[in-house]
Write a protein that holds these residues in place. Structure first.
Motif, PDB file in Angstrom:
ATOM      1  N   UNK A 169       0.818  -1.212   0.000  1.00  0.00           N
ATOM      2  CA  UNK A 169       0.000   0.000   0.000  1.00  0.00           C
ATOM      3  C   UNK A 169       0.854   1.266   0.000  1.00  0.00           C
ATOM      4  N   UNK A 170       2.119   1.151   0.351  1.00  0.00           N
ATOM      5  CA  UNK A 170       3.054   2.264   0.167  1.00  0.00           C
ATOM      6  C   UNK A 170       4.067   1.820  -0.867  1.00  0.00           C
ATOM      7  N   UNK A 171       3.932   2.371  -2.054  1.00  0.00           N
ATOM      8  CA  UNK A 171       4.773   1.948  -3.172  1.00  0.00           C
ATOM      9  C   UNK A 171       4.887   3.102  -4.155  1.00  0.00           C
ATOM     10  N   UNK A 172       5.455   2.837  -5.317  1.00  0.00           N
ATOM     11  CA  UNK A 172       5.470   3.832  -6.377  1.00  0.00           C
ATOM     12  C   UNK A 172       6.760   4.609  -6.514  1.00  0.00           C
ATOM     13  N   UNK A 173       7.711   4.429  -5.597  1.00  0.00           N
ATOM     14  CA  UNK A 173       8.998   5.113  -5.718  1.00  0.00           C
ATOM     15  C   UNK A 173      10.121   4.084  -5.564  1.00  0.00           C
ATOM     16  N   UNK A 174      11.336   4.469  -5.970  1.00  0.00           N
ATOM     17  CA  UNK A 174      12.470   3.549  -5.878  1.00  0.00           C
ATOM     18  C   UNK A 174      12.766   3.167  -4.434  1.00  0.00           C
ATOM     19  N   UNK A 175      12.728   4.143  -3.533  1.00  0.00           N
ATOM     20  CA  UNK A 175      12.986   3.833  -2.129  1.00  0.00           C
ATOM     21  C   UNK A 175      11.905   2.928  -1.561  1.00  0.00           C
ATOM     22  N   UNK A 176      10.672   3.117  -2.000  1.00  0.00           N
ATOM     23  CA  UNK A 176       9.585   2.248  -1.542  1.00  0.00           C
ATOM     24  C   UNK A 176       9.819   0.819  -2.009  1.00  0.00           C
ATOM     25  N   UNK A 177      10.389   0.662  -3.191  1.00  0.00           N
ATOM     26  CA  UNK A 177      10.693  -0.686  -3.687  1.00  0.00           C
ATOM     27  C   UNK A 177      11.734  -1.370  -2.799  1.00  0.00           C
ATOM     28  N   UNK A 178      12.740  -0.604  -2.384  1.00  0.00           N
ATOM     29  CA  UNK A 178      13.752  -1.156  -1.487  1.00  0.00           C
ATOM     30  C   UNK A 178      13.111  -1.569  -0.171  1.00  0.00           C
ATOM     31  N   UNK A 179      12.307  -0.678   0.390  1.00  0.00           N
ATOM     32  CA  UNK A 179      11.680  -0.967   1.675  1.00  0.00           C
ATOM     33  C   UNK A 179      10.669  -2.096   1.573  1.00  0.00           C
ATOM     34  N   UNK A 180      10.008  -2.214   0.453  1.00  0.00           N
ATOM     35  CA  UNK A 180       9.062  -3.321   0.265  1.00  0.00           C
ATOM     36  C   UNK A 180       9.790  -4.654   0.308  1.00  0.00           C
ATOM     37  N   UNK A 181      10.972  -4.707  -0.293  1.00  0.00           N
ATOM     38  CA  UNK A 181      11.751  -5.941  -0.285  1.00  0.00           C
ATOM     39  C   UNK A 181      12.214  -6.279   1.133  1.00  0.00           C
ATOM     40  N   UNK A 182      12.605  -5.260   1.887  1.00  0.00           N
ATOM     41  CA  UNK A 182      13.035  -5.478   3.266  1.00  0.00           C
ATOM     42  C   UNK A 182      11.850  -5.905   4.126  1.00  0.00           C
ATOM     43  N   UNK A 183      10.761  -5.155   4.047  1.00  0.00           N
ATOM     44  CA  UNK A 183       9.600  -5.410   4.909  1.00  0.00           C
ATOM     45  C   UNK A 183       8.952  -6.756   4.620  1.00  0.00           C
ATOM     46  N   UNK A 184       9.054  -7.220   3.383  1.00  0.00           N
ATOM     47  CA  UNK A 184       8.465  -8.517   3.027  1.00  0.00           C
ATOM     48  C   UNK A 184       9.087  -9.655   3.811  1.00  0.00           C
ATOM     49  N   UNK A 185      10.281  -9.443   4.332  1.00  0.00           N
ATOM     50  CA  UNK A 185      11.004 -10.475   5.064  1.00  0.00           C
ATOM     51  C   UNK A 185      10.837 -10.352   6.578  1.00  0.00           C
ATOM     52  N   UNK A 186      10.081  -9.337   7.016  1.00  0.00           N
ATOM     53  CA  UNK A 186       9.907  -9.103   8.449  1.00  0.00           C
ATOM     54  C   UNK A 186       8.581  -9.686   8.948  1.00  0.00           C
ATOM     55  N   UNK A 187       8.627 -10.329  10.097  1.00  0.00           N
ATOM     56  CA  UNK A 187       7.402 -10.813  10.737  1.00  0.00           C
ATOM     57  C   UNK A 187       6.766  -9.670  11.518  1.00  0.00           C
ATOM     58  N   UNK A 188       5.519  -9.840  11.926  1.00  0.00           N
ATOM     59  CA  UNK A 188       4.859  -8.820  12.742  1.00  0.00           C
ATOM     60  C   UNK A 188       5.632  -8.560  14.024  1.00  0.00           C
ATOM     61  N   UNK A 189       6.149  -9.619  14.635  1.00  0.00           N
ATOM     62  CA  UNK A 189       6.894  -9.471  15.891  1.00  0.00           C
ATOM     63  C   UNK A 189       8.187  -8.697  15.666  1.00  0.00           C
ATOM     64  N   UNK A 190       8.850  -8.932  14.539  1.00  0.00           N
ATOM     65  CA  UNK A 190      10.085  -8.196  14.232  1.00  0.00           C
ATOM     66  C   UNK A 190       9.777  -6.729  13.961  1.00  0.00           C
ATOM     67  N   UNK A 191       8.688  -6.477  13.259  1.00  0.00           N
ATOM     68  CA  UNK A 191       8.282  -5.091  13.001  1.00  0.00           C
ATOM     69  C   UNK A 191       8.015  -4.363  14.310  1.00  0.00           C
ATOM     70  N   UNK A 192       7.284  -4.990  15.208  1.00  0.00           N
ATOM     71  CA  UNK A 192       6.989  -4.370  16.495  1.00  0.00           C
ATOM     72  C   UNK A 192       8.274  -4.078  17.265  1.00  0.00           C
ATOM     73  N   UNK A 193       9.203  -5.024  17.254  1.00  0.00           N
ATOM     74  CA  UNK A 193      10.442  -4.867  18.013  1.00  0.00           C
ATOM     75  C   UNK A 193      11.313  -3.750  17.442  1.00  0.00           C
TER      76      UNK A 193
END
Length: 202
Positions: A169-193
């Motif tokens: 839901x947050x996309x459309x820019x080059x930096x968002x693409x980088x962050x999408x790749x990173x966030x796709x590998x994070x669990x909810x618990x890792x995101x919270x931490x």
């Protein structure tokens, strides 16, 4: 992935140099409306899911304001608020907020150790890179590359954005693409931490 990140850092860094021309005094004149959600000087938002703008990075904030105005980044709460502002107005706002003092939150001690491990070292097993690589070990960001300061940011906001990158839901820019790749590998618990950890990072 490393080549993509390196290319984006170089490209964004060159773009950022062309847009670090804001006037903070002029920006203050347009900042009053922002205080309704982000607090005086952008330091204390009225809701934890809203970002702190103070000290977040002039180049980063200018780019986000431009993306929101153009529709490249959708933020429903900001609909129409930037329509009457010029490109120079956006640069001035970014310069103003970047000069404001940053407030640091108190991180939850139960999550600090896990959050610090992810932020500083990533997760080799799942391929998550260290956040510190782009956002600096102290969370100060990377102004020439346009990467935002994370230290002191609201944990709820950081978690919300990581989930938005992850679900697309947050996309459309080059930096968002980088962050999408990173966030796709994070669990909810890792995101919270990691979101909790950066809220107290300084």
């Amino acid at each position: 992935m490393k080549k993509l990140i390196a290319g984006v850092v170089l490209g964004v860094g060159l773009t950022a140099l062309a847009h670090g021309a804001g006037n903070p005094e002029a920006g203050q004149q347009n900042a009053a409306v922002c205080a309704g959600c982000h607090g005086q000087g952008g330091a204390q938002p009225v809701m934890a899911t809203y970002p702190k703008l103070a000290g977040i990075g002039e180049n980063y904030l200018y780019r986000q304001l431009s993306n929101i105005k153009s529709g490249a980044r959708t933020v429903p709460e900001m609909t129409g608020l930037l329509n009457n502002l010029s490109d120079q107005d956006l640069q001035d706002l970014a310069a103003y907020f970047n000069q404001q003092g940053v407030s640091i939150a108190q991180a939850n001690p139960d999550l600090v150790e896990r959050g610090a491990a992810i932020y500083r070292g990533g997760n080799l097993a799942s391929g998550v890179p260290a956040c510190a690589g782009c956002h600096s070990p102290q969370g100060k960001g990377n102004e020439p590359a346009g990467y935002p300061r994370l230290g002191g940011q609201n944990a709820d906001y950081v978690a919300k954005q990581l989930k938005a990158f992850r679900d697309g839901t947050r996309s459309g820019t080059l930096n968002a693409q980088i962050m999408a790749d990173v966030a796709a590998r994070l669990s909810d618990a890792e995101i919270e931490a990691v979101a909790n950890y950066v809220s107290g990072l300084h």
